[in-house]
Design an enzyme around this catalytic site. Structure first.
Site, PDB file in Angstrom:
ATOM      1  N   CYS A  12      26.881  -1.356   2.417  1.00  0.00           N
ATOM      2  CA  CYS A  12      26.563  -0.427   3.496  1.00  0.00           C
ATOM      3  C   CYS A  12      25.359   0.419   3.113  1.00  0.00           C
ATOM      4  O   CYS A  12      24.814   0.303   2.009  1.00  0.00           O
ATOM      5  CB  CYS A  12      27.759   0.467   3.832  1.00  0.00           C
ATOM      6  SG  CYS A  12      28.175   1.626   2.502  1.00  0.00           S
ATOM      7  N   ASP A 450     -15.017  -0.984  16.747  1.00  0.00           N
ATOM      8  CA  ASP A 450     -16.349  -1.434  16.375  1.00  0.00           C
ATOM      9  C   ASP A 450     -16.818  -2.441  17.427  1.00  0.00           C
ATOM     10  O   ASP A 450     -15.998  -3.081  18.091  1.00  0.00           O
ATOM     11  CB  ASP A 450     -16.295  -2.083  14.985  1.00  0.00           C
ATOM     12  CG  ASP A 450     -17.623  -2.707  14.595  1.00  0.00           C
ATOM     13  OD1 ASP A 450     -18.635  -1.999  14.664  1.00  0.00           O
ATOM     14  OD2 ASP A 450     -17.631  -3.895  14.236  1.00  0.00           O
TER      15      ASP A 450
END
Length: 879
Positions: A12, A450
């Site tokens: 767990c 760009d």
């Protein structure tokens, strides 16, 4: 040094938290990330053997097992190994399936024997009524003991971690089941003593109120059932990594000593020549040295359209040759291939932790001790206040609290979604390097792009062709191609490529002599006995060539950021070519999708302002910043961040690397440089700007799934624990421990299954977008195909104009053969002409095929279509 460890014994989130805390506390360890789904740990440490051994010892003292994967080699080294997660998941599921089968074999008879009389089921001969009650009790004891033995791992792990003061989910199960078993065992002795004293009433009372063997056994059966389904679901979360690993072919055909030899892929070395035939997967990264082939790269890039490969082209391992035959010289093998890098990136990303997961881990770390405290308080409150002296009632409530609480759901909520989201991204060609990047992309409100290689193709190409009167396009291509083939200028490469497409590869073979490059003007030479020159207007003026007939067209090209190039022969103009860095077909669509998500866009480029403005108008960005240097790009990103914006930088070159590193999320175009890719958080393998929007959409989908999982995990525990405590008892609502165990087991199944829904996720589309990606409304709207700049060979239009309803009804597809098209400019004219016909939709014009396809209503006549094309200056026939 970074290394992977296999961890044993975790069940767990509390376990993962304990292991991570134990490893992180060792001197020399920089960071430890534990993955509950993969039962592994990624460790950043100083590389010392003593540190590694100390980490293993610390984890063992915490109650778990740890072993370095691949011996002592660091992850990512030449000796590193990828462990197929599907293999481990399959083994875990098979083991859990066997455990479940044996649990059911003993648990079902136990439940029937204990609960049958209450449910009115047929009695078991010899074990019914007062005469058989002792035999029934002993049989229940034996069956319950078998169930506990089959599921002994819960007790071993649970009590071991409890002894190390680090209780986990197994501790809750072990305490609840063991308490029920021990209490029932005492009840058997009470029955035996009562029967020995011939007190049948006391023996019957003990049987009815002191035997909880069915609870002890059924709790374990239901938990195991839930774990089995959880294991199956968890195995599906690793399917993408396994699929990637399966892509690599097991053998390769290598040419050695002039002969073909089939060898295992791992024996191929750099420099070997590998033969790949149609239908075979390419085993290594390399360069084609002979032959041609159509290569399906969808497994690596997500691009479904095959790519033609010939001598000099690069190919990637695990892609498939669908047609043709090639010989490939290996440039990268084994762990150095692109496929290995992708697997490594995905594996590391699924092992990393998102910030939201760390919050869940902190809760899980204290969850089990808090639940044990609540169970103790519940028992004391019931036996002292609410049901004084009634041990059975108090005991039932306390056990219910223990077995219904589920730290697993809380611990699985985030890593399952991260793993599925990351692998789903890899499937569509988006490599996300970390969980932090996946979560961070959800908060973006500004994307900086760009220009060259990102929004545009990054290389010039011929966009428009205007032959002079009396000159054919083929003649212009022959002269320009022959002349420019001697030049090394980038524009020359574009012209040669266009000439080869127009005339065919190798068709330009005119004799060229006296070649000369004129600085700042162009090139001149003698081609086939004639004096030919190609260049700008200044060169034409120096050579006495009259270009007035095309000067208006040249000015229009310049206004569209295209470079006009004149071609003349023996002092007379032959034609005008326009060359430009073409905008990628999906750029406008990508920016429109970003706008629909409320994200601003900026075009940031070192190019001149005029060119940048033209490109910006074509794709519809919100802001343009031109003429910037690499360090200025980084400063611009920093300034946006200082303004409080969450910024993503998208680029492909070395000059983009500083800005990529500075941005909150750096996104690298896959065809870019290694420096740009290493500086980025997300890599787009297809070099498609549309994938920028797709990556952000994937982030939103994954975070939505995580929040759903965390909500239901917390909501489940917040509601179920009080019910198990008995707060609804005054309303007659109580919770049996067996129901609590079932709820606990299936809460984790729900969380994992919810995460698996991400596998069905698909990128969204922006409303108002045309099929070619151009925006249909808003700031990114493009008024005509000419305004959009150069297009691909197929021009598509998907939105009808006002008034197009006339002539519609049942649409039918028509195909026209169009003659006279020589460039994308022609494609635009034909498209506009056909769009102008009422009742026509979905026009698609192909320059390569010399045809047009469209959907036409029943009132649209073939003659009308032919006339529209002829009025545009071309010939057409309906096929």
């Amino acid at each position: 040094m970074r290394q992977t460890f296999d961890i044993e014994g975790m069940t767990c989130a509390a376990c993962a938290s304990r292991v991570q805390k134990a490893a992180g506390g060792v001197p020399g360890v920089a960071e430890a990330n534990v993955n509950l789904l993969k039962n592994s740990m990624e460790l950043d440490y100083d590389g010392e053997a003593k540190t590694r051994d100390a980490v293993v010892d610390a984890i063992q003292k915490a109650g778990y097992g740890a072993s370095p994967r691949g011996g002592s080699e660091a992850k990512g080294s030449k000796a590193s190994e990828f462990v197929d997660p599907q293999v481990a998941a399959r083994k875990a599921t098979q083991a859990k399936g066997r455990q479940l089968a044996w649990s059911l074999a003993f648990g079902v008879p136990l439940f029937y024997l204990a609960m049958g009389p209450m449910l009115g089921w047929p009695e078991v001969p010899g074990l019914a009524g007062m005469p058989g009650m002792m035999a029934s009790a002993v049989t229940q004891l034996l069956l319950a003991t078998c169930v506990l033995f089959v599921n002994r791992a819960y007790f071993v792990n649970g009590f071991r971690t409890l002894a190390h003061l680090s209780p986990n989910m197994d501790s809750l199960i072990a305490i609840g089941s063991a308490a029920s078993y021990a209490y029932s065992l005492v009840g058997v002795y009470q029955m035996a003593l009562a029967l020995g004293a011939m007190d049948m009433e006391a023996a019957h009372y003990a049987m009815m109120h002191s035997l909880y063997f069915e609870s002890a056994g059924t709790i374990l059966v239901l938990i195991t059932l839930g774990k089995y389904f959880e294991s199956r679901a968890k195995g599906k979360t690793t399917s993408a990594i396994s699929a990637l690993m399966d892509l690599a072919p097991k053998t390769a055909t290598v040419v050695r000593d002039g002969r073909e030899e089939v060898v295992p892929t791992e024996e191929v070395r750099v420099g070997d020549c590998v033969v790949v035939r149609a239908g075979e997967a390419i085993p290594v990264d390399g360069v084609v040295v002979d032959g041609t082939a159509s290569v399906d790269e969808s497994a690596i890039t997500g691009e479904s359209v095959p790519v033609e490969k010939s001598a000099g082209d690069r190919v990637t391992g695990a892609t498939v040759s669908s047609r043709g035959w090639i010989t490939v010289e290996a440039t990268a093998v084994g762990d150095d291939t692109a496929l290995a890098s992708i697997i490594r990136l995905v594996d590391e990303a699924t092992s990393s932790k998102a910030p939201i997961e760390r919050q869940a881990d902190r809760i899980a770390g204290v969850f089990v001790p808090v639940v044990m405290g609540i169970a103790a308080v519940t028992f004391l409150a019931w036996i002292a206040l609410f049901a004084p002296g009634d041990f059975a009632v108090a005991f039932n409530h306390a056990v219910s609290v223990l077995v219904i609480s589920c730290p697993c759901a809380l611990g699985l909520a985030t890593p399952t979604a991260i793993m599925v989201g990351t692998e789903r991204g890899a499937k569509v060609g988006i490599l996300i390097k970390s969980a932090e990047a996946l979560e961070g992309a959800c908060d973006l409100d500004e994307v900086v792009l760009d220009k060259t290689g990102t929004v545009t193709e990054g290389k010039p190409s011929v966009t428009d062709v205007l032959p002079a009167e009396g000159v054919s396009a083929e003649e212009l291509a022959r002269l320009a191609g022959a002349l420019e083939r001697r030049s090394e200028h980038p524009l020359a490469e574009a012209i040669c490529h266009w000439a080869d497409q127009t005339l065919g590869q190798g068709s330009v073979d005119d004799e060229v002599s006296g070649f000369e490059q004129v600085a700042g003007g162009g090139v001149v030479a003698r081609v086939g006995g004639s004096s030919v020159c190609a260049g700008n207007a200044r060169l034409m003026g120096e050579r006495g060539v009259d270009v007035s007939s095309v000067s208006d067209a040249a000015d229009a090209f310049a206004d569209q950021a295209k470079t006009p190039l004149y071609v003349a022969r023996d002092g007379r103009l032959v034609g005008l070519l326009a060359v430009a860095d073409v905008v990628k077909p999906s750029s406008a669509q990508a920016i429109a999708r970003l706008r629909s998500m409320g994200i601003r866009t900026m075009l940031l480029t070192g190019d001149q302002e005029r060119t940048a403005q033209v490109i910006a108008s074509q794709v519809g960005v919100d802001q343009v910043v031109a003429g910037v240097l690499p360090d200025q790009k980084e400063r611009m990103v920093r300034r946006l961040q200082q303004e409080g914006r969450k910024v993503a930088m998208v680029g492909d070159g070395i000059n983009d690397a500083p800005a990529l590193a500075r941005a909150d999320i750096g996104i690298a175009i896959g065809a870019g440089t290694d420096v740009a890719i290493s500086s980025a958080d997300i890599v787009l393998m297809r070099s498609d700007p549309a994938d920028v929007a797709t990556a952000i959409e994937l982030s939103h989908a994954t975070m939505r799934d995580i929040r759903q999982n965390l909500f239901w995990a917390l909501f489940y525990n917040a509601i179920c624990i009080p019910v198990a405590m008995g707060v609804l008892s005054p309303l007659g609502i109580t919770l049996n421990p067996m129901i609590g165990a079932a709820a606990m087991g299936f809460s984790s199944v729900f969380v994992v299954s919810n995460a698996l829904r991400l596998f069905a996720w698909k990128p969204g589309k922006t409303r108002g977008m045309r099929s070619d990606g151009a925006a249909g409304a808003g700031r990114a709207e493009l008024t005509s195909l000419e305004d959009e700049g150069p297009q691909e060979s197929v021009s598509k239009v998907g939105l009808p104009k006002q008034g197009d309803q006339e002539g519609e009804g049942q649409m039918s597809q028509k195909r026209l053969k169009v003659e006279g098209m020589m460039c994308e400019h022609c494609v635009a004219h034909v498209t506009q002409a056909l769009e102008g016909v009422k009742g026509v939709r979905n026009v698609q014009v192909s320059l390569d095929k010399g045809e047009a396809t469209l959907d036409a209503g029943p009132l649209v006549r073939n003659g009308v279509l032919v006339k529209a094309v002829e009025e545009a200056g071309y010939k057409a026939t309906v096929e």
